[in-house]
Design a protein around this motif. Structure first.
Motif, PDB file in Angstrom:
ATOM      1  N   SER A  92       3.465   9.336 -41.735  1.00 28.89           N
ATOM      2  CA  SER A  92       3.036  10.424 -40.861  1.00 28.89           C
ATOM      3  C   SER A  92       2.100   9.954 -39.762  1.00 28.89           C
ATOM      4  CB  SER A  92       2.346  11.520 -41.687  1.00 28.89           C
ATOM      5  OG  SER A  92       1.200  10.991 -42.337  1.00 28.89           O
ATOM      6  N   ASP A  93       1.415   8.844 -39.952  1.00 27.99           N
ATOM      7  CA  ASP A  93       0.556   8.309 -38.897  1.00 27.99           C
ATOM      8  C   ASP A  93       1.294   7.290 -38.025  1.00 27.99           C
ATOM      9  OD1 ASP A  93       0.715   6.393 -40.832  1.00 27.99           O
ATOM     10  OD2 ASP A  93      -1.433   6.311 -41.266  1.00 27.99           O
ATOM     11  N   LYS A  94       2.653   7.353 -38.064  1.00 25.60           N
ATOM     12  CA  LYS A  94       3.531   6.582 -37.171  1.00 25.60           C
ATOM     13  C   LYS A  94       3.479   5.080 -37.434  1.00 25.60           C
ATOM     14  CE  LYS A  94       4.377  10.544 -35.336  1.00 25.60           C
ATOM     15  NZ  LYS A  94       5.582  11.283 -35.794  1.00 25.60           N
ATOM     16  N   GLU A  95       3.161   4.699 -38.656  1.00 27.47           N
ATOM     17  CA  GLU A  95       3.228   3.289 -39.040  1.00 27.47           C
ATOM     18  C   GLU A  95       4.583   3.004 -39.684  1.00 27.47           C
ATOM     19  OE1 GLU A  95      -1.445   2.246 -39.980  1.00 27.47           O
ATOM     20  OE2 GLU A  95      -0.159   2.952 -41.597  1.00 27.47           O
ATOM     21  N   VAL A  96       5.106   1.789 -39.453  1.00 26.51           N
ATOM     22  CA  VAL A  96       6.387   1.384 -40.015  1.00 26.51           C
ATOM     23  C   VAL A  96       6.156   0.247 -41.002  1.00 26.51           C
ATOM     24  CG1 VAL A  96       8.694   0.477 -39.539  1.00 26.51           C
ATOM     25  CG2 VAL A  96       7.616   2.047 -37.918  1.00 26.51           C
ATOM     26  N   PHE A  97       6.755   0.390 -42.192  1.00 20.49           N
ATOM     27  CA  PHE A  97       6.675  -0.647 -43.224  1.00 20.49           C
ATOM     28  C   PHE A  97       8.090  -1.103 -43.563  1.00 20.49           C
ATOM     29  CE2 PHE A  97       2.816   1.743 -43.500  1.00 20.49           C
ATOM     30  CZ  PHE A  97       1.828   0.829 -43.874  1.00 20.49           C
ATOM     31  N   SER A  98       8.234  -2.377 -43.913  1.00 15.89           N
ATOM     32  CA  SER A  98       9.548  -2.907 -44.258  1.00 15.89           C
ATOM     33  C   SER A  98       9.445  -3.782 -45.495  1.00 15.89           C
ATOM     34  CB  SER A  98      10.134  -3.700 -43.088  1.00 15.89           C
ATOM     35  OG  SER A  98       9.323  -4.828 -42.785  1.00 15.89           O
ATOM     36  N   PHE A  99      10.575  -3.914 -46.210  1.00 14.73           N
ATOM     37  CA  PHE A  99      10.620  -4.776 -47.394  1.00 14.73           C
ATOM     38  C   PHE A  99      12.069  -5.061 -47.744  1.00 14.73           C
ATOM     39  CE2 PHE A  99       9.521  -0.378 -48.274  1.00 14.73           C
ATOM     40  CZ  PHE A  99      10.479   0.071 -49.181  1.00 14.73           C
ATOM     41  N   GLY A 100      12.271  -6.173 -48.516  1.00 11.40           N
ATOM     42  CA  GLY A 100      13.613  -6.567 -48.910  1.00 11.40           C
ATOM     43  C   GLY A 100      14.054  -7.874 -48.265  1.00 11.40           C
ATOM     44  N   ARG A 101      15.340  -8.006 -48.049  1.00  6.06           N
ATOM     45  CA  ARG A 101      15.921  -9.226 -47.501  1.00  6.06           C
ATOM     46  C   ARG A 101      15.486  -9.437 -46.057  1.00  6.06           C
ATOM     47  NH1 ARG A 101      22.455 -10.324 -46.813  1.00  6.06           N
ATOM     48  NH2 ARG A 101      22.319 -12.548 -46.238  1.00  6.06           N
ATOM     49  N   ASN A 102      15.224 -10.717 -45.707  1.00  6.71           N
ATOM     50  CA  ASN A 102      14.694 -10.991 -44.367  1.00  6.71           C
ATOM     51  C   ASN A 102      15.277 -12.277 -43.791  1.00  6.71           C
ATOM     52  OD1 ASN A 102      13.033 -10.301 -42.180  1.00  6.71           O
ATOM     53  ND2 ASN A 102      11.362 -11.602 -42.907  1.00  6.71           N
ATOM     54  N   GLU A 103      16.462 -12.635 -44.239  1.00  4.64           N
ATOM     55  CA  GLU A 103      17.086 -13.888 -43.823  1.00  4.64           C
ATOM     56  C   GLU A 103      17.275 -13.986 -42.329  1.00  4.64           C
ATOM     57  OE1 GLU A 103      21.299 -16.334 -44.625  1.00  4.64           O
ATOM     58  OE2 GLU A 103      20.858 -14.441 -45.661  1.00  4.64           O
ATOM     59  N   PHE A 104      17.492 -12.854 -41.666  1.00  5.25           N
ATOM     60  CA  PHE A 104      17.736 -12.862 -40.227  1.00  5.25           C
ATOM     61  C   PHE A 104      16.619 -12.170 -39.445  1.00  5.25           C
ATOM     62  CE2 PHE A 104      21.806 -12.863 -42.449  1.00  5.25           C
ATOM     63  CZ  PHE A 104      22.360 -14.041 -41.953  1.00  5.25           C
ATOM     64  N   GLY A 105      15.456 -12.009 -40.090  1.00  5.83           N
ATOM     65  CA  GLY A 105      14.332 -11.365 -39.422  1.00  5.83           C
ATOM     66  C   GLY A 105      14.444  -9.857 -39.363  1.00  5.83           C
ATOM     67  N   GLN A 106      15.310  -9.259 -40.188  1.00  3.35           N
ATOM     68  CA  GLN A 106      15.548  -7.819 -40.108  1.00  3.35           C
ATOM     69  C   GLN A 106      14.365  -6.970 -40.556  1.00  3.35           C
ATOM     70  OE1 GLN A 106      17.277 -10.112 -42.025  1.00  3.35           O
ATOM     71  NE2 GLN A 106      18.487  -9.051 -43.586  1.00  3.35           N
ATOM     72  N   LEU A 107      13.336  -7.615 -41.141  1.00  2.00           N
ATOM     73  CA  LEU A 107      12.129  -6.860 -41.486  1.00  2.00           C
ATOM     74  C   LEU A 107      11.168  -6.756 -40.307  1.00  2.00           C
ATOM     75  CD1 LEU A 107      11.319  -8.022 -45.137  1.00  2.00           C
ATOM     76  CD2 LEU A 107      12.833  -6.195 -44.340  1.00  2.00           C
ATOM     77  N   GLY A 108      11.402  -7.557 -39.262  1.00  5.19           N
ATOM     78  CA  GLY A 108      10.588  -7.462 -38.050  1.00  5.19           C
ATOM     79  C   GLY A 108       9.175  -7.958 -38.195  1.00  5.19           C
TER      80      GLY A 108
END
Length: 521
Positions: free
Chosen positions: A125-141
């Motif tokens: 809700s405070d407009k933050e983005v979180f990522s997790f999981g596979r990251n072989e191609f940088g898809q987590l940013g």
């Protein structure tokens, strides 16, 4: 069942739903633990998912093998395959029982979850983005290529904006900013990052999608490996994989840059795609539904008008692979559903006359954009308009009306109601439409808005709904919002919306709660 919020999947062949009594059930195929029952046994009977019961689940999101449930308190439960840590639970161990994501997300209010089979993005809700999981191609940013088993915050500071929506593709990710700009990262397969594959094969931090300069994007949806972007002027741009013509540009060749879909539809108000299908769809403001790509057993290289009345029907009619591209909802309140019959249907000629520029004799200008209407119809349907156009108001003889302090989308829906007798608006805008209907004294529209507001109430907006109900002296809405606040009092008190309430409203809420015994030992 009285209330339904569910999803099904192409490969899973199952469904999950929430009843009005806040119980959660599932049935169907269960190869990847979709049903959250702790095993992989399919169910032909409706089976209760104990871990999700009583949690007031408001939304489900999933891929083929990972599944997420968001509650009204904005917490997230995850289950399914987890070989890359894509469930965000701190391990790479599969789990077949819904488990709450703790850690940093345990302290945040989640508004959106999007996932591929192997990586996940979360927007708070405070407009933050979180990522997790596979990251072989940088898809987590995250600026590197290491897999992550717990949510890690992305850095969007350099973009100069805040994120309002996110989307996952198979090996890449997309984010929409409040500026209307799009950013993408991950593997540039089929040109999905909007960059030439000769120039860039992959990107491990968010990078602006070129080719949309000067265009404000309001919605982004993604298919298996193609993207559709809807602009604020009702146009659709597409790029990425195009093996079945799902880009709608008249070819089956991939495109690494956003290109307008082929055809002249007038203004498009919504678009849809699904990550298991090579199908795209759009609905216009005239309520005409178009589909293209792998549709009806054919490759449709350009948008084709259908006989459907909603985007949901497009995906529900896929042969042997029907899906729901978004959560389905029916009435959440206790009012009986009225059966439709020909005597109650609104005249087709009247519905089609809305927005007819040639016959319109009044124009409303909202946020600099024009909406064409007919004084006679407005006079017949609204007492305030009758007084305005037939009385001695200064607006009586003016063909152009400037509307201030209202949003275009809401005022458009307001005028359209007089022609269609239907409300087509998302719950987050229904409160503004309710206030507009109150100002113009359109009581039947207020009732319709109440139903939508009740369906869309959540911890994050409950305080503002309660506040607005007091301002508009709507006792029914006030009592409904109060009951919701009382049930989730601690969570509501901790929201930004509650902190914005003035002291009188807070006092009223607490006095009302005290009378209901909320503070008894």
């Amino acid at each position: 069942m009285d209330r339904f919020r569910g999803r099904n999947s192409k490969k899973g062949g199952g469904a999950i739903y929430v009843t009005k009594d806040d119980e959660v059930f599932g049935f169907g195929r269960n190869e990847f633990g979709f049903l959250g029952t702790g095993d992989k046994q399919s169910r032909t009977e409706h089976t209760k998912i104990e871990q999700l019961c009583g949690q007031n689940i408001r939304e489900f999101q999933f891929s083929d093998c990972t599944f997420f449930a968001i509650s009204a308190t904005d917490s997230v439960c995850a289950w399914g395959s987890n070989g890359f840590g894509q469930l965000g639970l701190g391990t790479k161990k599969d789990t077949w029982i819904p488990t709450k994501i703790e850690g940093i997300l345990g302290t945040k209010r989640v508004v959106q979850v999007t996932c591929s089979n192997y990586h996940t993005l979360v927007l708070t809700s405070d407009k933050e983005v979180f990522s997790f999981g596979r990251n072989e191609f940088g898809q987590l940013g995250l600026g590197h290529k290491d897999d992550q088993t717990v949510p890690i915050k992305l850095d969007f500071a350099a973009t100069g904006g805040v994120v309002t929506a996110i989307a996952c593709l198979f090996l890449s990710s997309v984010a929409l900013l409040d500026s209307g700009e799009l950013f993408a990262w991950g593997k540039n397969e089929d040109g999905i990052l909007g960059q030439s594959e000769q120039d860039m094969k992959e990107q491990n931090i968010p990078r602006k999608v070129p080719g949309l300069e000067g265009i404000t994007i309001t919605r982004i949806v993604c298919g298996l490996n193609h993207a559709l972007a809807l602009s604020n002027d009702g146009k659709v741009y597409s790029w990425g994989w195009n093996g079945y013509g799902q880009l709608g540009n008249g070819t089956d060749e991939n495109s690494h840059e956003p290109t307008l879909i082929f055809g002249n539809f007038g203004r498009i108000r919504d678009v849809a795609a699904h990550n298991n299908n090579a199908i795209s769809a759009a609905v216009t403001e005239a309520d005409e539904v178009f589909a293209w790509g792998d549709f009806n057993g054919e490759e449709n290289l350009i948008p084709k008008k259908t006989s459907f009345t909603s985007l949901d029907e497009v995906f529900a009619e896929i042969p042997n692979a029907a899906v729901t591209f978004r959560p389905l909802r029916t009435n959440f309140d206790d009012e009986p559903v009225e059966e439709k019959n020909s005597a109650n249907e609104w005249p087709e000629w009247l519905q089609k006359s809305f927005g007819d520029v040639e016959s319109a004799d009044v124009v409303f200008v909202v946020e600099g954009k024009k909406i064409h209407a007919h004084k006679t119809i407005l006079i017949m349907r609204c007492a305030v308009f009758r007084t305005m156009f037939l009385g001695n108001w200064k607006e009586s003889n003016e063909s152009e009306q400037i509307i201030e302090h209202r949003s275009y989308d809401v005022f458009f829906a307001f005028l359209k109601y007089f022609y269609t007798n239907q409300v087509d608006l998302q719950p987050d805008m229904a409160l503004e439409l309710f206030a507009l209907a109150h100002f113009y004294q359109v009581t039947d529209l207020q009732k319709e808005c109440l139903k939508i507001i009740k369906r869309g109430i959540a911890v994050e907006n409950a305080a503002s709904v309660y506040d607005k109900a007091i301002q508009l002296a709507s006792e029914e809405l006030r009592e409904f919002a109060f009951k919701f606040c009382l049930k989730h009092l601690t969570a509501v008190v901790n929201t930004d919306g509650f902190k914005l309430l003035n002291s009188d409203v807070v006092r009223d809420l607490f006095l009302h709660a005290a009378q209901q015994g909320a503070f008894k030992n």
